[in-house]
Design a protein around this motif. Structure first.
Motif, PDB file in Angstrom:
ATOM      1  N   GLU A  45       0.810  -1.209   0.000  1.00 26.73           N
ATOM      2  CA  GLU A  45       0.000   0.000   0.000  1.00 26.73           C
ATOM      3  C   GLU A  45       0.855   1.276   0.000  1.00 26.73           C
ATOM      4  N   LEU A  46       1.931   1.292   0.797  1.00 28.74           N
ATOM      5  CA  LEU A  46       2.676   2.532   1.037  1.00 28.74           C
ATOM      6  C   LEU A  46       3.968   2.682   0.232  1.00 28.74           C
ATOM      7  N   SER A  47       4.507   1.578  -0.284  1.00 29.75           N
ATOM      8  CA  SER A  47       5.779   1.591  -1.019  1.00 29.75           C
ATOM      9  C   SER A  47       6.871   2.417  -0.323  1.00 29.75           C
ATOM     10  N   PRO A  48       7.202   2.061   0.927  1.00 25.08           N
ATOM     11  CA  PRO A  48       8.236   2.827   1.630  1.00 25.08           C
ATOM     12  C   PRO A  48       9.627   2.578   1.039  1.00 25.08           C
ATOM     13  N   ASP A  49      10.563   3.499   1.314  1.00 25.25           N
ATOM     14  CA  ASP A  49      11.948   3.331   0.864  1.00 25.25           C
ATOM     15  C   ASP A  49      12.667   2.294   1.719  1.00 25.25           C
ATOM     16  N   LEU A  50      12.181   2.109   2.946  1.00 20.99           N
ATOM     17  CA  LEU A  50      12.859   1.248   3.902  1.00 20.99           C
ATOM     18  C   LEU A  50      11.851   0.716   4.914  1.00 20.99           C
ATOM     19  N   ILE A  51      12.125  -0.498   5.416  1.00 16.56           N
ATOM     20  CA  ILE A  51      11.302  -1.076   6.477  1.00 16.56           C
ATOM     21  C   ILE A  51      12.210  -1.457   7.635  1.00 16.56           C
ATOM     22  N   THR A  52      11.789  -1.131   8.867  1.00 20.30           N
ATOM     23  CA  THR A  52      12.447  -1.723  10.032  1.00 20.30           C
ATOM     24  C   THR A  52      11.481  -2.797  10.518  1.00 20.30           C
ATOM     25  N   MET A  53      11.978  -4.029  10.691  1.00 19.43           N
ATOM     26  CA  MET A  53      11.111  -5.178  10.942  1.00 19.43           C
ATOM     27  C   MET A  53      11.581  -5.974  12.151  1.00 19.43           C
ATOM     28  N   ASP A  54      10.690  -6.079  13.128  1.00 21.11           N
ATOM     29  CA  ASP A  54      10.945  -6.938  14.283  1.00 21.11           C
ATOM     30  C   ASP A  54      10.904  -8.384  13.798  1.00 21.11           C
ATOM     31  N   ILE A  55      11.615  -9.275  14.480  1.00 21.06           N
ATOM     32  CA  ILE A  55      11.580 -10.679  14.076  1.00 21.06           C
ATOM     33  C   ILE A  55      10.442 -11.430  14.765  1.00 21.06           C
ATOM     34  N   THR A  56      10.355 -11.296  16.090  1.00 21.49           N
ATOM     35  CA  THR A  56       9.387 -12.082  16.852  1.00 21.49           C
ATOM     36  C   THR A  56       8.084 -11.300  16.994  1.00 21.49           C
ATOM     37  N   MET A  57       7.069 -11.728  16.226  1.00 28.61           N
ATOM     38  CA  MET A  57       5.760 -11.056  16.254  1.00 28.61           C
ATOM     39  C   MET A  57       4.658 -12.090  16.107  1.00 28.61           C
ATOM     40  N   PRO A  58       3.429 -11.734  16.534  1.00 30.72           N
ATOM     41  CA  PRO A  58       2.301 -12.666  16.348  1.00 30.72           C
ATOM     42  C   PRO A  58       1.886 -12.764  14.878  1.00 30.72           C
ATOM     43  N   GLU A  59       1.101 -13.791  14.579  1.00 29.18           N
ATOM     44  CA  GLU A  59       0.530 -14.054  13.250  1.00 29.18           C
ATOM     45  C   GLU A  59       1.561 -14.463  12.214  1.00 29.18           C
ATOM     46  N   LYS A  60       2.551 -13.589  11.974  1.00 31.36           N
ATOM     47  CA  LYS A  60       3.590 -13.923  10.995  1.00 31.36           C
ATOM     48  C   LYS A  60       4.860 -13.251  11.479  1.00 31.36           C
ATOM     49  N   ASP A  61       5.926 -14.029  11.618  1.00 34.31           N
ATOM     50  CA  ASP A  61       7.151 -13.413  12.129  1.00 34.31           C
ATOM     51  C   ASP A  61       7.846 -12.572  11.059  1.00 34.31           C
ATOM     52  N   GLY A  62       8.826 -11.812  11.497  1.00 37.41           N
ATOM     53  CA  GLY A  62       9.491 -10.873  10.608  1.00 37.41           C
ATOM     54  C   GLY A  62      10.230 -11.527   9.460  1.00 37.41           C
ATOM     55  N   ILE A  63      10.783 -12.706   9.696  1.00 38.51           N
ATOM     56  CA  ILE A  63      11.536 -13.372   8.622  1.00 38.51           C
ATOM     57  C   ILE A  63      10.590 -13.830   7.517  1.00 38.51           C
ATOM     58  N   GLN A  64       9.429 -14.370   7.897  1.00 35.90           N
ATOM     59  CA  GLN A  64       8.443 -14.786   6.897  1.00 35.90           C
ATOM     60  C   GLN A  64       7.938 -13.567   6.110  1.00 35.90           C
ATOM     61  N   ALA A  65       7.664 -12.480   6.835  1.00 35.45           N
ATOM     62  CA  ALA A  65       7.194 -11.257   6.175  1.00 35.45           C
ATOM     63  C   ALA A  65       8.266 -10.713   5.235  1.00 35.45           C
ATOM     64  N   LEU A  66       9.516 -10.740   5.682  1.00 39.11           N
ATOM     65  CA  LEU A  66      10.650 -10.302   4.849  1.00 39.11           C
ATOM     66  C   LEU A  66      10.674 -11.092   3.544  1.00 39.11           C
ATOM     67  N   LYS A  67      10.549 -12.413   3.637  1.00 39.12           N
ATOM     68  CA  LYS A  67      10.585 -13.264   2.435  1.00 39.12           C
ATOM     69  C   LYS A  67       9.450 -12.909   1.472  1.00 39.12           C
ATOM     70  N   GLU A  68       8.257 -12.671   2.018  1.00 44.05           N
ATOM     71  CA  GLU A  68       7.112 -12.340   1.161  1.00 44.05           C
ATOM     72  C   GLU A  68       7.291 -10.977   0.498  1.00 44.05           C
ATOM     73  N   ILE A  69       7.804 -10.010   1.252  1.00 46.15           N
ATOM     74  CA  ILE A  69       8.040  -8.675   0.688  1.00 46.15           C
ATOM     75  C   ILE A  69       9.106  -8.742  -0.397  1.00 46.15           C
ATOM     76  N   LYS A  70      10.162  -9.520  -0.168  1.00 45.49           N
ATOM     77  CA  LYS A  70      11.232  -9.649  -1.166  1.00 45.49           C
ATOM     78  C   LYS A  70      10.730 -10.366  -2.420  1.00 45.49           C
ATOM     79  N   GLU A  71       9.748 -11.265  -2.269  1.00 46.31           N
ATOM     80  CA  GLU A  71       9.156 -11.923  -3.442  1.00 46.31           C
ATOM     81  C   GLU A  71       8.414 -10.907  -4.297  1.00 46.31           C
ATOM     82  N   GLN A  72       7.727  -9.963  -3.652  1.00 43.36           N
ATOM     83  CA  GLN A  72       6.976  -8.924  -4.369  1.00 43.36           C
ATOM     84  C   GLN A  72       7.912  -7.891  -4.981  1.00 43.36           C
ATOM     85  N   ASP A  73       8.976  -7.561  -4.236  1.00 42.80           N
ATOM     86  CA  ASP A  73       9.884  -6.486  -4.638  1.00 42.80           C
ATOM     87  C   ASP A  73      11.300  -6.856  -4.220  1.00 42.80           C
TER      88      ASP A  73
END
Length: 120
Positions: A45-73
């Motif tokens: 939605e926001l197309s930021p220049d940078l993301i700061t991402m925690d690793i340990t989070m509910p629902e989906k951890d940061g590493i999984q989210a990182l992989k999905e974001i890198k697949e998109q971009d």
């Protein structure tokens, strides 16, 4: 034009700390997310220049989210944040495409060093 950052952390206090460091250094915080799924959605939605991402989070951890974001971009710039200085997680995050890794509690100088390095 200031660079846009998305902050992802399930702890409001940690988001506030990073936001404070970033805004004092001229960055624009365009969004915040409390878990990995929200991070993936807000990145699109926001197309930021940078993301700061925690690793340990509910629902989906940061590493999984990182992989999905890198697949998109594949050019997404993500800095991982964690209270746990676990070597295996650092290595996994870097292998998944993270630009750098910052350990909590945040040192403002280290945060800015990682961000400036990531943004090249």
């Amino acid at each position: 034009m200031s660079q846009k950052v998305l902050i992802v952390d399930d702890a409001a206090f940690m988001r506030m700390m990073i936001k404070d460091i970033l805004t004092k250094n001229g960055f624009e915080v365009v969004g915040e997310a409390v878990n990995g799924q929200e991070a993936v959605d807000k990145y699109q939605e926001l197309s930021p220049d940078l993301i700061t991402m925690d690793i340990t989070m509910p629902e989906k951890d940061g590493i999984q989210a990182l992989k999905e974001i890198k697949e998109q971009d594949s050019n997404a710039k993500v800095i991982m944040c964690s209270a746990m200085g676990q070597q295996s997680m650092v290595i996994e995050a870097i292998q998944a495409g993270a630009k750098d890794f910052i350990v909590k509690p945040f040192q403002p100088d280290r945060v800015m060093e990682a961000i400036n390095k990531a943004l090249g």
